[in-house]
Design a protein around this motif. Structure first.
Motif, PDB file in Angstrom:
ATOM      1  N   SER A  74       0.833  -1.207   0.000  1.00  0.00           N
ATOM      2  CA  SER A  74       0.000   0.000   0.000  1.00  0.00           C
ATOM      3  C   SER A  74       0.872   1.263   0.000  1.00  0.00           C
ATOM      4  CB  SER A  74      -0.939  -0.011   1.209  1.00  0.00           C
ATOM      5  OG  SER A  74      -1.882  -1.037   1.102  1.00  0.00           O
ATOM      6  N   ASP A  75       1.664   1.405  -1.048  1.00  0.00           N
ATOM      7  CA  ASP A  75       2.556   2.549  -1.195  1.00  0.00           C
ATOM      8  C   ASP A  75       2.866   2.726  -2.678  1.00  0.00           C
ATOM      9  OD1 ASP A  75       4.988   0.933  -1.967  1.00  0.00           O
ATOM     10  OD2 ASP A  75       4.713   0.146   0.061  1.00  0.00           O
ATOM     11  N   THR A  76       3.682   3.697  -3.000  1.00  0.00           N
ATOM     12  CA  THR A  76       4.052   3.939  -4.399  1.00  0.00           C
ATOM     13  C   THR A  76       5.534   3.682  -4.641  1.00  0.00           C
ATOM     14  OG1 THR A  76       4.397   6.297  -3.910  1.00  0.00           O
ATOM     15  CG2 THR A  76       2.220   5.641  -4.721  1.00  0.00           C
ATOM     16  N   HIS A  77       6.183   2.924  -3.753  1.00  0.00           N
ATOM     17  CA  HIS A  77       7.600   2.629  -3.916  1.00  0.00           C
ATOM     18  C   HIS A  77       7.838   1.737  -5.144  1.00  0.00           C
ATOM     19  CE1 HIS A  77       7.842   3.021   0.751  1.00  0.00           C
ATOM     20  NE2 HIS A  77       7.775   4.194   0.146  1.00  0.00           N
ATOM     21  N   GLU A  78       8.890   2.011  -5.870  1.00  0.00           N
ATOM     22  CA  GLU A  78       9.270   1.137  -6.981  1.00  0.00           C
ATOM     23  C   GLU A  78       9.849  -0.165  -6.436  1.00  0.00           C
ATOM     24  OE1 GLU A  78      11.338   2.270 -11.041  1.00  0.00           O
ATOM     25  OE2 GLU A  78      12.876   1.899  -9.519  1.00  0.00           O
ATOM     26  N   ARG A  79       9.489  -1.270  -7.056  1.00  0.00           N
ATOM     27  CA  ARG A  79      10.007  -2.589  -6.673  1.00  0.00           C
ATOM     28  C   ARG A  79      10.893  -3.165  -7.774  1.00  0.00           C
ATOM     29  NH1 ARG A  79       5.954  -1.011  -2.968  1.00  0.00           N
ATOM     30  NH2 ARG A  79       5.910  -2.470  -1.228  1.00  0.00           N
ATOM     31  N   ILE A  80      11.647  -4.172  -7.395  1.00  0.00           N
ATOM     32  CA  ILE A  80      12.405  -4.987  -8.342  1.00  0.00           C
ATOM     33  C   ILE A  80      11.568  -6.225  -8.641  1.00  0.00           C
ATOM     34  CG2 ILE A  80      14.487  -6.387  -8.676  1.00  0.00           C
ATOM     35  CD1 ILE A  80      15.892  -4.365  -6.740  1.00  0.00           C
ATOM     36  N   LEU A  81      11.359  -6.508  -9.913  1.00  0.00           N
ATOM     37  CA  LEU A  81      10.500  -7.611 -10.327  1.00  0.00           C
ATOM     38  C   LEU A  81      11.266  -8.934 -10.291  1.00  0.00           C
ATOM     39  CD1 LEU A  81       7.813  -8.617 -11.457  1.00  0.00           C
ATOM     40  CD2 LEU A  81       8.606  -7.963 -13.743  1.00  0.00           C
ATOM     41  N   ILE A  82      10.678  -9.915  -9.651  1.00  0.00           N
ATOM     42  CA  ILE A  82      11.187 -11.288  -9.644  1.00  0.00           C
ATOM     43  C   ILE A  82      10.212 -12.126 -10.455  1.00  0.00           C
ATOM     44  CG2 ILE A  82      11.716 -13.305  -8.234  1.00  0.00           C
ATOM     45  CD1 ILE A  82      12.458 -11.424  -5.960  1.00  0.00           C
ATOM     46  N   LEU A  83      10.717 -12.809 -11.477  1.00  0.00           N
ATOM     47  CA  LEU A  83       9.837 -13.547 -12.386  1.00  0.00           C
ATOM     48  C   LEU A  83      10.030 -15.050 -12.228  1.00  0.00           C
ATOM     49  CD1 LEU A  83      10.176 -11.260 -15.513  1.00  0.00           C
ATOM     50  CD2 LEU A  83       8.069 -11.713 -14.250  1.00  0.00           C
ATOM     51  N   GLY A  84       8.979 -15.690 -11.709  1.00  0.00           N
ATOM     52  CA  GLY A  84       8.968 -17.136 -11.642  1.00  0.00           C
ATOM     53  C   GLY A  84       8.501 -17.732 -12.957  1.00  0.00           C
ATOM     54  N   ILE A  85       8.099 -18.988 -12.930  1.00  0.00           N
ATOM     55  CA  ILE A  85       7.689 -19.690 -14.151  1.00  0.00           C
ATOM     56  C   ILE A  85       6.208 -19.440 -14.403  1.00  0.00           C
ATOM     57  CG2 ILE A  85       7.511 -21.934 -15.288  1.00  0.00           C
ATOM     58  CD1 ILE A  85       9.893 -22.843 -13.478  1.00  0.00           C
ATOM     59  N   ASN A  86       5.345 -20.078 -13.631  1.00  0.00           N
ATOM     60  CA  ASN A  86       3.898 -19.847 -13.638  1.00  0.00           C
ATOM     61  C   ASN A  86       3.323 -20.417 -12.345  1.00  0.00           C
ATOM     62  OD1 ASN A  86       4.232 -22.166 -16.170  1.00  0.00           O
ATOM     63  ND2 ASN A  86       3.211 -22.810 -14.293  1.00  0.00           N
ATOM     64  N   PRO A  87       2.138 -19.992 -11.943  1.00  0.00           N
ATOM     65  CA  PRO A  87       1.567 -20.453 -10.673  1.00  0.00           C
ATOM     66  C   PRO A  87       1.414 -21.974 -10.622  1.00  0.00           C
ATOM     67  CG  PRO A  87       0.368 -18.547 -11.482  1.00  0.00           C
ATOM     68  CD  PRO A  87       1.292 -18.964 -12.589  1.00  0.00           C
ATOM     69  N   GLN A  98       3.365  -6.351 -15.735  1.00  0.00           N
ATOM     70  CA  GLN A  98       3.941  -6.493 -14.400  1.00  0.00           C
ATOM     71  C   GLN A  98       4.971  -5.409 -14.115  1.00  0.00           C
ATOM     72  OE1 GLN A  98       4.301 -10.987 -13.232  1.00  0.00           O
ATOM     73  NE2 GLN A  98       4.162 -10.906 -15.478  1.00  0.00           N
ATOM     74  N   ILE A  99       5.713  -5.015 -15.123  1.00  0.00           N
ATOM     75  CA  ILE A  99       6.629  -3.886 -14.951  1.00  0.00           C
ATOM     76  C   ILE A  99       5.838  -2.623 -14.625  1.00  0.00           C
ATOM     77  CG2 ILE A  99       8.289  -2.373 -16.127  1.00  0.00           C
ATOM     78  CD1 ILE A  99       9.109  -4.839 -17.807  1.00  0.00           C
ATOM     79  N   ASP A 100       4.747  -2.429 -15.345  1.00  0.00           N
ATOM     80  CA  ASP A 100       3.956  -1.215 -15.187  1.00  0.00           C
ATOM     81  C   ASP A 100       3.196  -1.144 -13.869  1.00  0.00           C
ATOM     82  OD1 ASP A 100       4.827  -0.277 -17.599  1.00  0.00           O
ATOM     83  OD2 ASP A 100       3.044  -0.863 -18.725  1.00  0.00           O
ATOM     84  N   LEU A 101       3.207  -2.216 -13.111  1.00  0.00           N
ATOM     85  CA  LEU A 101       2.617  -2.161 -11.779  1.00  0.00           C
ATOM     86  C   LEU A 101       3.434  -1.269 -10.852  1.00  0.00           C
ATOM     87  CD1 LEU A 101       1.706  -5.929 -11.248  1.00  0.00           C
ATOM     88  CD2 LEU A 101       0.179  -4.071 -11.911  1.00  0.00           C
ATOM     89  N   GLY A 102       4.687  -1.039 -11.233  1.00  0.00           N
ATOM     90  CA  GLY A 102       5.562  -0.191 -10.425  1.00  0.00           C
ATOM     91  C   GLY A 102       6.922  -0.811 -10.198  1.00  0.00           C
ATOM     92  N   CYS A 103       7.445  -1.504 -11.221  1.00  0.00           N
ATOM     93  CA  CYS A 103       8.727  -2.194 -11.101  1.00  0.00           C
ATOM     94  C   CYS A 103       9.799  -1.536 -11.960  1.00  0.00           C
ATOM     95  CB  CYS A 103       8.582  -3.668 -11.484  1.00  0.00           C
ATOM     96  SG  CYS A 103       7.502  -4.604 -10.372  1.00  0.00           S
ATOM     97  N   SER A 104      11.020  -1.679 -11.512  1.00  0.00           N
ATOM     98  CA  SER A 104      12.159  -1.082 -12.198  1.00  0.00           C
ATOM     99  C   SER A 104      12.465  -1.804 -13.504  1.00  0.00           C
ATOM    100  CB  SER A 104      13.397  -1.147 -11.296  1.00  0.00           C
ATOM    101  OG  SER A 104      14.542  -0.685 -11.971  1.00  0.00           O
ATOM    102  N   PHE A 163      21.713  -1.965  -8.607  1.00  0.00           N
ATOM    103  CA  PHE A 163      21.370  -1.448  -9.945  1.00  0.00           C
ATOM    104  C   PHE A 163      20.355  -0.323  -9.891  1.00  0.00           C
ATOM    105  CE2 PHE A 163      22.852  -5.768 -11.104  1.00  0.00           C
ATOM    106  CZ  PHE A 163      23.763  -5.450 -12.098  1.00  0.00           C
ATOM    107  N   VAL A 164      19.586  -0.253  -8.818  1.00  0.00           N
ATOM    108  CA  VAL A 164      18.510   0.736  -8.761  1.00  0.00           C
ATOM    109  C   VAL A 164      18.827   1.915  -7.858  1.00  0.00           C
ATOM    110  CG1 VAL A 164      16.754  -0.980  -9.285  1.00  0.00           C
ATOM    111  CG2 VAL A 164      17.317  -0.516  -6.901  1.00  0.00           C
ATOM    112  N   LYS A 165      20.007   1.924  -7.258  1.00  0.00           N
ATOM    113  CA  LYS A 165      20.383   3.045  -6.397  1.00  0.00           C
ATOM    114  C   LYS A 165      20.744   4.264  -7.236  1.00  0.00           C
ATOM    115  CE  LYS A 165      21.907   0.406  -2.360  1.00  0.00           C
ATOM    116  NZ  LYS A 165      23.037   0.059  -1.482  1.00  0.00           N
TER     117      LYS A 165
END
Length: 244
Positions: free
Chosen positions: A63-76, A173-179, A242-244
């Motif tokens: 519940s914030d607007t902080h940018e996250r780093i995306l971790i991509l798994g395979i599928n649920p 998923q990037i557009d959700l707020g990921c770097s 990488f995101v600093k």
């Protein structure tokens, strides 16, 4: 080649609201026919109990607007996010660690066990969710004869998914707020190879790090589990540089 997400939300909207909007519209692509009758889509997000758990989880940690780093798994998978809707989180850990109760059967899932019972013993869970978002290359799960199936197990299906569905949803998923500076791939084999090829085509990320998939670790490498916990810690720490 650039993909524009049709689910892009305002930068002023909190991430949990973006995530819920995205997950609530996730459905099997109507233009892709499953190649075999024994293959079924796994998409729990229309289940009211899953929706309730998902809303509780993301409201608690995102519940914030902080940018996250995306971790991509395979599928649920069917015992983890294929039930709870929360990546790498089975009903047991959702209840006992995230303190979100549900009416789901308390069945364990190996990837969830690695993340919560091992990794989060050495890396702060609250700090992790504040800095990272777990998604998937293919955000919908698959079952074959009632067992988990990876999106790349059937080549016909995989090639169809790679046409639009998978690239579009990585961008979503990037557009959700990921770097876009860095992502972490769960899996050092097929999942990484496919993601890396997609990244060369679409330039989603400047860098992609890879770690062993938690299911693989729990099935085949338990004797070396501390080494893999350190692999995850190192990847998380490197990604943040990488995101600093």
């Amino acid at each position: 080649m650039e993909i524009k997400s049709k689910y892009f939300q305002s930068n002023t909207e909190t991430m949990n609201k973006r995530i819920l909007t995205y997950l609530n519209q996730l459905e099997p692509p109507i233009d892709i026919e499953l190649p075999k009758t024994n293959i079924q889509w796994l998409y729990p997000y229309k289940n009211p109990e899953t929706q309730r758990c998902v809303e509780a989880f993301y409201s608690k940690y995102y519940s914030d607007t902080h940018e996250r780093i995306l971790i991509l798994g395979i599928n649920p998978g069917r015992f983890g996010s294929g039930t709870t809707g929360v990546p790498l989180t089975d009903p047991i850990r959702l209840k006992t660690i995230c303190n979100i109760d549900s009416n789901f059967a308390l069945k364990p899932e190996l990837s969830s066990q690695f993340i919560y019972d091992y990794f989060f013993k050495q890396y702060s869970m609250d700090d992790f969710y504040r800095k990272f978002f777990i998604g998937a290359v293919c955000p919908l799960g698959l079952e074959c004869n009632g067992r988990n199936m990876n999106y790349y197990d059937n080549k016909i299906l995989m090639n169809n998914l790679l046409e639009h569905f998978i690239p579009d949803n990585i961008q979503c998923q990037i557009d959700l707020g990921c770097s876009k500076k860095v992502a972490i791939c769960l899996g050092e084999g097929d999942n990484y190879s496919i993601l890396n090829k997609l990244n060369k085509k679409y330039q989603f990320f400047e860098n992609i790090l890879k770690v062993s998939h938690p299911r693989y670790i729990m099935q085949y490498k338990r004797k070396s589990i501390n080494d893999y916990i350190q692999q995850y810690i190192d990847a998380c720490q490197l990604a943040q540089t990488f995101v600093k």
